[in-house]
Design a protein around this motif. Structure first.
Motif, PDB file in Angstrom:
ATOM      1  N   PRO A   6      -1.494   0.615   5.523  1.00 51.77           N
ATOM      2  CA  PRO A   6      -2.650   0.010   4.750  1.00 51.77           C
ATOM      3  C   PRO A   6      -3.870   1.074   5.013  1.00 51.77           C
ATOM      4  O   PRO A   6      -4.025   1.895   6.183  1.00 51.77           O
ATOM      5  CB  PRO A   6      -2.936  -1.182   5.044  1.00 51.77           C
TER       6      PRO A   6
ATOM      7  N   ASP B 221      -2.856  -6.483  -5.735  1.00 49.14           N
ATOM      8  CA  ASP B 221      -3.602  -6.403  -4.716  1.00 49.14           C
ATOM      9  C   ASP B 221      -2.858  -7.169  -3.612  1.00 49.14           C
ATOM     10  O   ASP B 221      -2.714  -8.512  -3.433  1.00 49.14           O
ATOM     11  CB  ASP B 221      -4.962  -7.248  -5.140  1.00 49.14           C
ATOM     12  N   LEU B 222      -2.241  -6.245  -2.777  1.00 50.59           N
ATOM     13  CA  LEU B 222      -1.166  -6.925  -1.825  1.00 50.59           C
ATOM     14  C   LEU B 222      -0.304  -8.027  -2.245  1.00 50.59           C
ATOM     15  O   LEU B 222       0.530  -7.546  -3.091  1.00 50.59           O
ATOM     16  CB  LEU B 222      -2.118  -7.420  -0.658  1.00 50.59           C
TER      17      LEU B 222
ATOM     18  N   CYS C 117       1.094  -1.269  -0.093  1.00 55.48           N
ATOM     19  CA  CYS C 117       0.120   0.009   0.168  1.00 55.48           C
ATOM     20  C   CYS C 117       0.754   1.200  -0.028  1.00 55.48           C
ATOM     21  O   CYS C 117       0.731   2.290   0.668  1.00 55.48           O
ATOM     22  CB  CYS C 117      -1.010  -0.183   1.136  1.00 55.48           C
TER      23      CYS C 117
ATOM     24  N   LEU D 250      -7.704  -5.344   5.472  1.00 54.51           N
ATOM     25  CA  LEU D 250      -6.372  -5.517   4.612  1.00 54.51           C
ATOM     26  C   LEU D 250      -5.314  -6.076   5.664  1.00 54.51           C
ATOM     27  O   LEU D 250      -4.363  -6.723   5.305  1.00 54.51           O
ATOM     28  CB  LEU D 250      -5.791  -4.331   3.909  1.00 54.51           C
TER      29      LEU D 250
END
Length: 299
Positions: A203, A186-187, A135, A235
């Motif tokens: 995050p 996505d991560l 992030c 998250l």
């Protein structure tokens, strides 16, 4: 109110403070009060040194300078736009970063821990060779991490291509293109097969109830970078769950969760989170080791 009503920086500063207070602005993106924010915006607009207000307070201003200053004051007061989006810059310590409305305004408490190399959990800083930032947003933490850990390569991940474009600009400004790799992911989903000495993340962590009460200035930021689900931990759970298999044996995970300590401890009751001291107290950033994460997986 016209430019003719003002002749000096002192005049404009007094007006700006009154205007900001009257508008009920929120200060949390670099300044903590109306005076500091007004001084910063005016000095930046007038292209004066940001650390030298007094010598210029009574200097007479040109009409066009006054007009530009009033425009900025009114933009801040009426649009509730964070100052960083007006000036397109934000500061973390001594580091200046470009920002716009594609990213949240940099304000990570993890930045305070980097100059000390996360001591004592990182025993030998020059032996750190691989760091992951999840992030990454504007890319501020990767820049600071690469600057501190001279032998490390940093992988910086974000799901937003807009955010990565801003990060690319900041990485270029610091000429760190060879030491920081940006990844749209996505991560963990698109990460390379490698292990890291350190994983850090600031995050989205604002819980759903708190999201409904955010000041207007925060609503100008990308909501995807703020909202963390019902308890703020959506998250964070994924980050913690996937960290063990991506950390080296002595690796550490460092996660910022703002004012969500109670929710973090409830989300990970079988993990002894180490809370790191920052200027905002001991509730903002937690650390866990790979050893702890491995032990949790075995339970």
């Amino acid at each position: 109110m016209t430019p003719n009503d003002f002749s000096t920086l002192r005049d404009l500063l007094r007006y700006a403070v009154s205007r900001f207070n009257d508008a009920g602005l929120f200060f949390g993106h670099g300044s903590s009060n109306a005076f500091d924010e007004a001084a910063y915006l005016l000095l930046h607009t007038l292209k004066l040194p940001l650390d030298k207000l007094d010598p210029f307070l009574d200097a007479r201003l040109l009409p066009e300078e006054v007009a530009n200053a009033i425009r900025v004051i009114e933009q801040r007061a009426t649009e509730r736009l964070p100052a960083a989006y007006i000036t397109h810059e934000a500061w973390l310590g001594d580091y200046r970063f470009y920002v716009d409305e594609r990213v949240i305004v940099p304000r990570s408490f993890i930045a305070e821990l980097i100059p000390d190399y996360f001591s004592p959990w990182v025993a030998v800083p020059h032996e750190v060779t691989d760091i992951l930032d999840l992030c990454t947003g504007s890319g501020c933490l990767p820049v600071m991490l690469a600057d501190a850990f001279h032998n490390a390569h940093v992988d910086a991940v974000d799901i937003s291509p807009d955010a990565l474009a801003v990060a690319q600009r900041n990485i270029g400004d610091y000429e760190l293109q060879e030491r920081i790799t940006l990844l749209e992911s996505d991560l963990y989903t698109k990460l390379p097969e490698k292990l890291y000495d350190i994983i850090v993340s600031n995050p989205p962590y604002v819980n759903a109830e708190s999201m409904t009460r955010l000041p207007g200035e925060y609503m100008r930021e990308p909501q995807i970078a703020l909202a963390g689900g019902a308890d703020g931990m959506d998250l964070v759970r994924i980050i913690v769950a996937g960290a063990a298999e991506r950390l080296k044996p002595q690796g550490i995970l460092v996660v910022e969760i703002g004012n969500e300590r109670a929710h973090a401890e409830a989300a990970f009751p079988d993990l002894e989170l180490t809370w790191l001291s920052t200027s905002a107290g001991d509730d903002m950033v937690f650390l866990v080791t790979r050893e702890q994460l491995q032990a949790k997986k075995k339970k």
